[in-house]
Design a protein around this motif. Sequence first.
Motif, mmCIF file in Angstrom:
data_model
loop_
_atom_site.group_PDB
_atom_site.id
_atom_site.type_symbol
_atom_site.label_atom_id
_atom_site.label_comp_id
_atom_site.label_asym_id
_atom_site.label_seq_id
_atom_site.Cartn_x
_atom_site.Cartn_y
_atom_site.Cartn_z
ATOM 1 N N CYS A 125 0.850 -1.208 0.000
ATOM 2 C CA CYS A 125 0.000 0.000 0.000
ATOM 3 C C CYS A 125 0.878 1.248 0.000
ATOM 4 N N CYS A 161 -9.674 5.840 -2.872
ATOM 5 C CA CYS A 161 -8.228 6.012 -2.899
ATOM 6 C C CYS A 161 -7.807 6.447 -4.305
ATOM 7 N N CYS A 167 -1.859 2.002 -7.528
ATOM 8 C CA CYS A 167 -1.775 1.099 -6.382
ATOM 9 C C CYS A 167 -1.019 -0.203 -6.737
HETATM 10 S S1 SF4 Z 1 -6.128 1.138 -3.039
HETATM 11 FE FE1 SF4 Z 1 -5.058 2.792 -1.946
HETATM 12 S S2 SF4 Z 1 -5.356 2.308 0.207
HETATM 13 FE FE2 SF4 Z 1 -5.852 0.465 -0.923
HETATM 14 S S3 SF4 Z 1 -3.931 -0.699 -0.975
HETATM 15 FE FE3 SF4 Z 1 -3.988 0.557 -2.824
HETATM 16 S S4 SF4 Z 1 -2.899 2.398 -2.281
HETATM 17 FE FE4 SF4 Z 1 -3.423 1.403 -0.371
#
Ligand code: SF4
Length: 921
Positions: free
Chosen positions: A301, A330, A367
Motif C-alpha cells: 500500500c 483512494c 496502487c
Molecule cells: S487502493 Fe489505496 S489504500 Fe488500498 S492498498 Fe492501494 S494504495 Fe493502499
Amino acid sequence: MDASDPPTPTTNTGPRKFFVAGVEMEFPVKPYKCQLSTMNMVIRGLRHMTNTLIESPTGSGKTLSLICSSLAWQRAEYVHMKEILEKEAIENAVKFEEEKRHQMQEEQDKMQRKQSQKEEEELQARRKADEGRVIVYYDDSEDDMEDFQLRSKKIVKMKKIMKDSSNVVRTSSDSVTHTPDSTHTTGQEMKHCSTLPCQSFKNGVCQSPCSVPHKEELPTQTDEAPDISIQSKLTLDTSWLSPQDGFKHSEEVTCCTKPQVPKIFYCSRTHQQIQQVVHELRKTVYKDVKMTILSSREHTCIHTPWRGHSFRNKTEMCCALLDPVEGPGCMYKNGRMSSHTALESCNLESPWDLEDLVQAGRRVKCCPYFTSRDLIATADIVFCPYVYLIDPKIRNTMNLQLRGAVILLDEAHNIEDCCRDAGSYSVLYDDIFQSMKDCKRVASMELLPEVHNNLALFLNNLMNWMSQKIQCAQQHQTDREQTEAGILGGANAVASFEEHYINIETIMEFKRNVMEAVAETNNEENVQQTKKSFERHGILRTTTFVLEGLSLVFCFMYDNKMQHIWDYYVVVCKNSLVGSAARNDLLSDSTNANGRSRLIVEEDVPHLNWGHYLNFLCMNPGVVFRPIADVVRSIVLTSGTLAPLVTFNSELGTNFTNEMQALHIIDENQLWVGALGSGPRGKELQASYRLTDMTDFRQELGNTILQVCKVIPYGVLCFLPSYGLLEALRQHWLMSGIWDELEVHKEVLCEMRGNKDFLPTIQAYYSSVRQCELGMGKGPLLFAIMRGKVSEGLDFADNRARGVITVGIPYPHLLDIQVGLKKKYNDANIKRGLKSGSEWYETQAYRALNQALGRCIRHRNDWGALIIIDKRFLTEERHLQGLSKWIRRKMQLFPTFEKLHSSLRNFVQYHNPVVPEHIAE
Ligand code: SF4
C-alpha cells in the motif's frame, strides 16, 4: 528458500546449455550434481503430471534449480504448442484448398449444366419461332457468374485470415505477439483454432486438466484482455463458500478443446524468501518471463496514513478508504499499471521485486497491491506466500485459478499445519450474536427479508446450541475439564446440531442465503443507496466474515455426503483459541513460528481476556490440500529440511510419486556432526521432559555448553525445546555461576517470547559477530527455541553460526489440546493409511529439530559444527532416522565428552587455525 540460498559455484562459472529429462535448459553456472538431480526430478514430475517431494539442504542451489527447470519446461511447452498450432494451421490450409477445389468443380459443373440447358432451351425456342410464336427467355448466367466471383473473393479473404492466424500464437491484454523465436518466452494466453485438441486429447476426451477457464465457465471475455471489471465482479463471487464447488464453478471439469501452457505458481513462506527467489531469477536467461508477486497491503500500500483515523493495519485502512459509505476512495486505486505492457512503459522490467513495484506505483500514482493482482491473468509465473494458495478464502479473493497449473511450494516443511489451519475456523459467541442482530436489521429494511431472517434464525440456533454446551461444560470443576467437556467428534457434533435444526438441509440453505446476502450487499444499487443515506444497505463487513467463515467450514464438513465429518472436532470452550501471533507468543512454551492457532486452557495463562469460542478443528490437512492437488497438473514440495518424508502422502491425501533427499554440496570436511551422551563431569545428558527438571542435568548441560563455546569461535546458536526450559536453565545457571562463565567467553543473548525484543536481539547478535570479526569482541551465544523465529528462515551464514547446539527433541506441547486431538485422530484412522498418533508426533519433532540444525551451513564455502545433546540419539536408532540424510550420514556418536571435545577442537582448528586470542581458551 533461505536468505543465503543458493550459492554460486566457485569454479567453471558461466552459463551452460544442456538437456535435462529431454528439455533444453540454460543454467547461469555449471550445476552441482544435486542441482541436476533436482532439475531432473522437477521436469519429470511436470512432464508426467506427477507430484514430487524434494529435500535439498540450504545452500545447495535449490531455488535456482527449481526456477530454471520449471521455466525451461514452460518455455519448451510454448515451443511445443507453437508446433501444434503450425501443424494444425497447415492441416486446415490443406483442407481448405481441397474444399475450395471441390467448390470450384461444383460451380463449373453447375455452369456447364446451365449452359447445356440454355442451349437446349434456345434450340427449343428457335423451333417454336420457326413455328411463328415469340417467346422471351430470362438469362441468369450473369447472376451466377457474379455470385461465383463474390464467393471466390470470400474464399481468398478467408485464406488470408487463415494465413494470418497461423502466425499468431498468443494474444494478451497487452499485445498480439507474432510467432516468437525459440529463445523468447511468450505469455500464457494462446489463441487456437477451436477444433484443435489439447496435448492430452485422446479418443475425444481431454486427459489432462486445463489451466484456463473453459468455454462454459466464465463470460466470453476470458479469452480477451484481462478486464479489471472481471476482478471486481469476482469479488461478488461467493461460489468458494463451498470448497469443492469453488473449483467446479470457476474451473469446469469438462473437457476443453484449447491447448494451454500451464501457469507456474512459485510459493514460499515469507516475502523475504520470495524476494530472494526473484534475486535468483535475475541471474537466469528466463528473467524476461511475465511475472507477478502477490502480497498483502502491508507490503504494497502506498497510501499515506489517513489523518484523524487510527487503524490496526493497512488492510483495515484500505477497506475503510474504499468503503462505499464512509470511505472517500483512494486516488491510487485505478492507476495505469494493470498490464505487463503498462509496466514496461513505467520502466518496470521483469524480474522486479516488491520494492521495485512499490517505487513504480509511487512514480505513476498507481496502487501496487491491485496492480499485482491484475497481472495474475497474463503472468507466466506467480510468486506468493503459500498460504495464498492453500487458504480457500485468500485464494478466491485473489481469484487464483489453479486448474492445470504447476505449483512449486518451497519451505514446505510446515505445509501440513498450514492446511489444517486453513480448514479450521473459530468464532466468538459475541460475534455470532452481533451478526445475528445485523441480519435482523437488514431484514427490517426490507432487503431480501426472507434471506436475512433465515440467516438470523440459523445463527440463533447455533447460539442456542453453544449455550447448551457451555452450560454442560460449566458443571465441571477445572478449566481443563470444562474444555474437554466441550469437545465433540465431528459425527457427534452433527447429531447434536440436528437437535437445534442445524442439518444438511438448513446448512445448504444457509450457504445459499449467505451468497445472496453478500451479493445483495455488493449490489450497485445498494452501494449507491448506502452512500446516499449514510446507512448500510446490506450486512456489515464483520457479519460477512462470520457468515462466510461458518459457511465455508460447514461446507467442508457436510459437502460430498459428509465425507469429511470424521476429520473434524467441534470444540466449545472459553476464549481459548489463540489466533493471533501476539497472543500465541504470550501463551506458548513452544511458540509456533507460523503463528498457528492453538488451544490452551485458561489455567495455563490466566492473565488473558477470555470469552466463549466455537472452534471447528480440522485434523486432516488433506481436506484442504487434496482438492488443490486434484485440479493442478503437478505439485513440487521442497525444503531444506523436509525429513521425515513418510507422512506427506498420508497426511496430505496426495500421491507424491517422486521423492528425493539430496546430499549437501559441501566437502566432507566442512561439516562436523556429533551426538553427545554425557557431559564433562560424566553425568548423563538425557534431555527428556522429565529429566531436564533435574539439577544434575542442568548443571552438566551448562558445563557442556560452556566447554563447547570455548572451542567454537564467533557465533554459536543453542536451541532448546521450550521457553520454559530456557528460563529454568537461565535461573539455575545464574545461581550456579555458569551464566557468568558463559559471559566471559561469549556475549550471551536469549530469544524472548513475543515480537517486541526479537529484532533488537538479532541485531545485537549480528553486531557481536561483526565485532568479533574485527578482533574486538568474543562473539555471541544465542539461546533460541526450536519452532521459534530464530529457527525459521534467518540467515546465519559463515561466522554468524560456526556452531549449532540442540538440546533434546522438540515434541509438540501436549498442553495444546489440538496436539492431543490430532494424536487421537491419527490413532483412529490408521486403517485409512495414516501414521499412528505417536509416529505423527515424532515426525513433527524431528522436522523442528532438522530445521534448527539447518541454520548452520548456508552456502558452498560455509563450515560449521552441529552438536546434538541428548543421549537418546546414542541409544535409539529411530531418533537418528528422523534426521535429514545429509546430517545423518555425517553423524558421530560420543558417549563421553572428552572424545567429542578433541574431535570438535580438531575440526575447528582445521578451518580456523588462528583462533583470536580473546576467544582462545
Ligand atoms: S487502493 Fe489505496 S489504500 Fe488500498 S492498498 Fe492501494 S494504495 Fe493502499
